[in-house]
Design an enzyme around this catalytic site. Structure first.
Site, PDB file in Angstrom:
ATOM      1  N   ASN A  75      36.936 -45.713  16.691  1.00 23.50           N
ATOM      2  CA  ASN A  75      36.565 -47.216  16.788  1.00 23.50           C
ATOM      3  C   ASN A  75      37.669 -47.959  17.697  1.00 23.50           C
ATOM      4  O   ASN A  75      38.487 -47.378  18.070  1.00 23.50           O
ATOM      5  CB  ASN A  75      36.285 -47.761  15.359  1.00 23.50           C
ATOM      6  CG  ASN A  75      37.526 -47.529  14.374  1.00 23.50           C
ATOM      7  OD1 ASN A  75      38.712 -48.037  14.952  1.00 23.50           O
ATOM      8  ND2 ASN A  75      37.361 -47.100  13.438  1.00 23.50           N
ATOM      9  N   CYS A 106       4.800 -52.875   3.486  1.00 21.77           N
ATOM     10  CA  CYS A 106       4.388 -53.905   2.740  1.00 21.77           C
ATOM     11  C   CYS A 106       5.469 -54.229   1.870  1.00 21.77           C
ATOM     12  O   CYS A 106       6.174 -53.240   1.101  1.00 21.77           O
ATOM     13  CB  CYS A 106       3.076 -53.211   2.255  1.00 21.77           C
ATOM     14  SG  CYS A 106       2.182 -54.233   0.832  1.00 21.77           S
ATOM     15  N   HIS A 149      19.957 -46.766   6.917  1.00 21.38           N
ATOM     16  CA  HIS A 149      19.531 -48.296   6.525  1.00 21.38           C
ATOM     17  C   HIS A 149      18.304 -48.737   7.239  1.00 21.38           C
ATOM     18  O   HIS A 149      17.966 -49.853   7.286  1.00 21.38           O
ATOM     19  CB  HIS A 149      20.767 -49.174   7.057  1.00 21.38           C
ATOM     20  CG  HIS A 149      22.084 -49.132   6.458  1.00 21.38           C
ATOM     21  ND1 HIS A 149      23.267 -49.682   7.046  1.00 21.38           N
ATOM     22  CD2 HIS A 149      22.216 -48.354   5.298  1.00 21.38           C
ATOM     23  CE1 HIS A 149      24.247 -49.377   5.973  1.00 21.38           C
ATOM     24  NE2 HIS A 149      23.803 -48.508   5.194  1.00 21.38           N
ATOM     25  N   GLN A 169      24.258 -45.746  10.515  1.00 25.20           N
ATOM     26  CA  GLN A 169      23.825 -46.748   9.568  1.00 25.20           C
ATOM     27  C   GLN A 169      22.910 -47.789  10.659  1.00 25.20           C
ATOM     28  O   GLN A 169      22.709 -48.807  10.265  1.00 25.20           O
ATOM     29  CB  GLN A 169      25.189 -47.526   9.336  1.00 25.20           C
ATOM     30  CG  GLN A 169      26.345 -46.761   8.620  1.00 25.20           C
ATOM     31  CD  GLN A 169      27.567 -47.530   8.376  1.00 25.20           C
ATOM     32  OE1 GLN A 169      27.656 -48.174   7.346  1.00 25.20           O
ATOM     33  NE2 GLN A 169      28.532 -47.006   9.172  1.00 25.20           N
ATOM     34  N   ASN A 170      22.914 -47.524  11.832  1.00 23.61           N
ATOM     35  CA  ASN A 170      22.267 -48.347  12.936  1.00 23.61           C
ATOM     36  C   ASN A 170      20.745 -48.148  12.601  1.00 23.61           C
ATOM     37  O   ASN A 170      20.105 -47.151  12.247  1.00 23.61           O
ATOM     38  CB  ASN A 170      22.597 -47.882  14.338  1.00 23.61           C
ATOM     39  CG  ASN A 170      23.946 -47.976  14.565  1.00 23.61           C
ATOM     40  OD1 ASN A 170      24.819 -48.811  13.941  1.00 23.61           O
ATOM     41  ND2 ASN A 170      24.562 -47.163  15.556  1.00 23.61           N
ATOM     42  N   VAL A 171      20.025 -49.174  12.824  1.00 25.18           N
ATOM     43  CA  VAL A 171      18.762 -49.370  12.687  1.00 25.18           C
ATOM     44  C   VAL A 171      17.977 -49.772  14.191  1.00 25.18           C
ATOM     45  O   VAL A 171      16.637 -49.980  14.231  1.00 25.18           O
ATOM     46  CB  VAL A 171      18.284 -50.458  11.675  1.00 25.18           C
ATOM     47  CG1 VAL A 171      18.924 -50.398  10.338  1.00 25.18           C
ATOM     48  CG2 VAL A 171      18.852 -51.888  12.504  1.00 25.18           C
ATOM     49  N   TYR A 183      14.466 -60.538  12.741  1.00 26.57           N
ATOM     50  CA  TYR A 183      14.085 -58.791  13.361  1.00 26.57           C
ATOM     51  C   TYR A 183      13.487 -58.994  14.131  1.00 26.57           C
ATOM     52  O   TYR A 183      13.618 -57.739  14.980  1.00 26.57           O
ATOM     53  CB  TYR A 183      13.829 -58.077  11.733  1.00 26.57           C
ATOM     54  CG  TYR A 183      14.874 -57.996  10.726  1.00 26.57           C
ATOM     55  CD1 TYR A 183      14.817 -58.696   9.759  1.00 26.57           C
ATOM     56  CD2 TYR A 183      15.562 -56.838  10.718  1.00 26.57           C
ATOM     57  CE1 TYR A 183      16.020 -58.700   8.781  1.00 26.57           C
ATOM     58  CE2 TYR A 183      16.486 -56.744   9.843  1.00 26.57           C
ATOM     59  CZ  TYR A 183      16.800 -57.424   8.930  1.00 26.57           C
ATOM     60  OH  TYR A 183      17.950 -57.172   8.008  1.00 26.57           O
TER      61      TYR A 183
HETATM   62  N1  APR Z   1      33.353 -48.033  20.726  1.00 29.24           N
HETATM   63  C1  APR Z   1      33.768 -47.611  19.319  1.00 29.24           C
HETATM   64  N2  APR Z   1      33.699 -48.451  18.465  1.00 29.24           N
HETATM   65  C2  APR Z   1      33.331 -49.734  18.665  1.00 29.24           C
HETATM   66  C3  APR Z   1      33.058 -50.172  19.839  1.00 29.24           C
HETATM   67  C4  APR Z   1      32.834 -49.344  20.976  1.00 29.24           C
HETATM   68  N3  APR Z   1      32.319 -49.741  21.954  1.00 29.24           N
HETATM   69  N4  APR Z   1      32.782 -51.481  19.563  1.00 29.24           N
HETATM   70  C5  APR Z   1      32.929 -51.965  18.306  1.00 29.24           C
HETATM   71  N5  APR Z   1      33.433 -50.896  17.564  1.00 29.24           N
HETATM   72  C6  APR Z   1      33.748 -50.818  16.351  1.00 29.24           C
HETATM   73  C7  APR Z   1      34.478 -51.801  15.711  1.00 29.24           C
HETATM   74  O1  APR Z   1      36.079 -51.560  15.760  1.00 29.24           O
HETATM   75  C8  APR Z   1      34.038 -51.799  14.350  1.00 29.24           C
HETATM   76  O2  APR Z   1      34.923 -50.864  13.496  1.00 29.24           O
HETATM   77  O3  APR Z   1      32.618 -50.631  15.504  1.00 29.24           O
HETATM   78  C9  APR Z   1      32.778 -51.250  14.219  1.00 29.24           C
HETATM   79  C10 APR Z   1      31.551 -52.276  14.156  1.00 29.24           C
HETATM   80  O4  APR Z   1      31.670 -52.754  12.678  1.00 29.24           O
HETATM   81  P1  APR Z   1      30.583 -53.568  12.154  1.00 29.24           P
HETATM   82  O5  APR Z   1      30.309 -54.641  12.948  1.00 29.24           O
HETATM   83  O6  APR Z   1      31.167 -53.759  10.720  1.00 29.24           O
HETATM   84  O7  APR Z   1      29.408 -52.377  11.974  1.00 29.24           O
HETATM   85  P2  APR Z   1      29.253 -51.403  10.954  1.00 29.24           P
HETATM   86  O8  APR Z   1      30.304 -50.534  10.736  1.00 29.24           O
HETATM   87  O9  APR Z   1      28.235 -50.248  11.388  1.00 29.24           O
HETATM   88  O10 APR Z   1      28.434 -52.124   9.756  1.00 29.24           O
HETATM   89  C11 APR Z   1      28.017 -51.399   8.729  1.00 29.24           C
HETATM   90  O11 APR Z   1      27.255 -53.120   7.526  1.00 29.24           O
HETATM   91  O12 APR Z   1      26.177 -55.229   7.905  1.00 29.24           O
HETATM   92  C12 APR Z   1      26.038 -53.949   7.341  1.00 29.24           C
HETATM   93  O13 APR Z   1      24.071 -52.825   7.360  1.00 29.24           O
HETATM   94  C13 APR Z   1      24.902 -53.151   8.114  1.00 29.24           C
HETATM   95  O14 APR Z   1      24.725 -50.896   9.099  1.00 29.24           O
HETATM   96  C14 APR Z   1      25.760 -52.262   8.849  1.00 29.24           C
HETATM   97  C15 APR Z   1      26.717 -51.849   7.947  1.00 29.24           C
END
Ligand code: APR
Length: 251
Positions: free
Chosen positions: A215, A129, A121, A103-105, A69
């Site tokens: 996406n 703690c 998240h 969902q982004n941190v 992290y």
């Molecule tokens: N523009 C739009 N969409 C995009 C881009 C972009 N430039 N780049 C990637 N993507 C899309 C991909 O097509 C995919 O659908 O972003 C998504 C990424 O998916 P993940 O990697 O699964 O990320 P996320 O959906 O945020 O994951 C959800 O899973 O691992 C856990 O807690 C973690 O918050 C996270 C959660």
């Protein structure tokens, strides 16, 4: 931008009463932050995010998890919000009611100017703690890693929701309320595989909201009252917001 924007989508955004937005790692991808389904690189190539982001991993090897992290925090600190983040900050200023659920941190929505993102998240820039739950936005470097809680000496842990842990109930309730009351729901840059966030777009759609998916995945078939834009968020969001709100905000 090569993805044509449907006129009825622009009109829906221009006339929305309450827009709710769910963002995932894809929104930050254009700030150089790997998505969750991207392979890990460097020191962490031998692990998947899912293996490190668990209470069991922290219990087994707190130093490894803390340092993973810390490396992500460092990467985020040097990253910048991208045009997709700024478009969402502009949108918040232009619509009657706006709810951002992320969902982004990485904290990039806050740095781009959104006022109160719902961080489902957690946030990399905070630690807490592992016993009391007290949250810290700064902590002194310490010879032991993870550092001890300044109050009770227990290990500090990232203030992140790990796989298998419950989401913060207040944040989740705010997200559900927004999904149920919005008239337009944008789901951007998320693979929609992790619950309960993954259910939010469907909850909104079933309540009658117009649904927009943005996406880079294989095209999803979407029903009436919904749109699928297979495009980069950093390109399509600025185009969409500028098309709906061409005038600068009135002073
Ligand atoms: N523009 C739009 N969409 C995009 C881009 C972009 N430039 N780049 C990637 N993507 C899309 C991909 O097509 C995919 O659908 O972003 C998504 C990424 O998916 P993940 O990697 O699964 O990320 P996320 O959906 O945020 O994951 C959800 O899973 O691992 C856990 O807690 C973690 O918050 C996270 C959660």
């Amino acid at each position: 931008m090569d993805t044509p924007l449907p006129d009825d989508l622009i009109e829906a955004l221009r006339t929305t009463r309450h827009v709710a937005v769910l963002t995932g790692a894809g929104v930050s991808a254009e700030s150089g932050i790997p998505t969750f389904r991207d392979a890990q690189t460097g020191l962490w190539a031998q692990y998947s995010a899912q293996e490190l982001a668990t209470p069991e991993a922290f219990h087994r090897n707190p130093r490894l998890v803390w340092e993973w992290y810390a490396s992500r925090r460092e990467r985020v600190t040097t990253a910048q919000p991208n045009p997709g983040h700024y478009a969402l900050a502009k949108l918040e200023a232009r619509v009657p009611r706006f709810t951002l659920i992320t969902q982004n941190v990485d904290g990039l929505h806050l740095r781009a100017g959104n006022s109160d993102p719902i961080e489902l998240h957690g946030n990399l820039m905070r630690a807490r703690c592992s016993v009391e739950g007290t949250v810290f936005t700064s902590w002194a470097a310490h010879e032991t890693v993870p550092p001890p809680c300044p109050n009770c000496g227990a290990l500090l842990r990232p203030d992140i929701v790990w796989f298998g842990e419950a989401l913060p109930s207040a944040a989740l309730n705010r997200a559900w309320t927004a999904a149920k009351s919005c008239d337009l729901f944008l789901s951007i840059g998320t693979s929609g595989v992790v619950e309960p966030a993954a259910s939010l777009p469907r909850i909104a759609y079933n309540r009658g909201a117009t649904l927009v998916l943005i996406n880079l995945d294989v095209a999803t078939s979407v029903g009436p009252r919904s749109f699928y834009l297979n495009a980069r968020s950093g390109v399509v969001l600025p185009a969409l917001v500028s098309a709906a709100f061409p005038q600068p905000a009135s002073a």
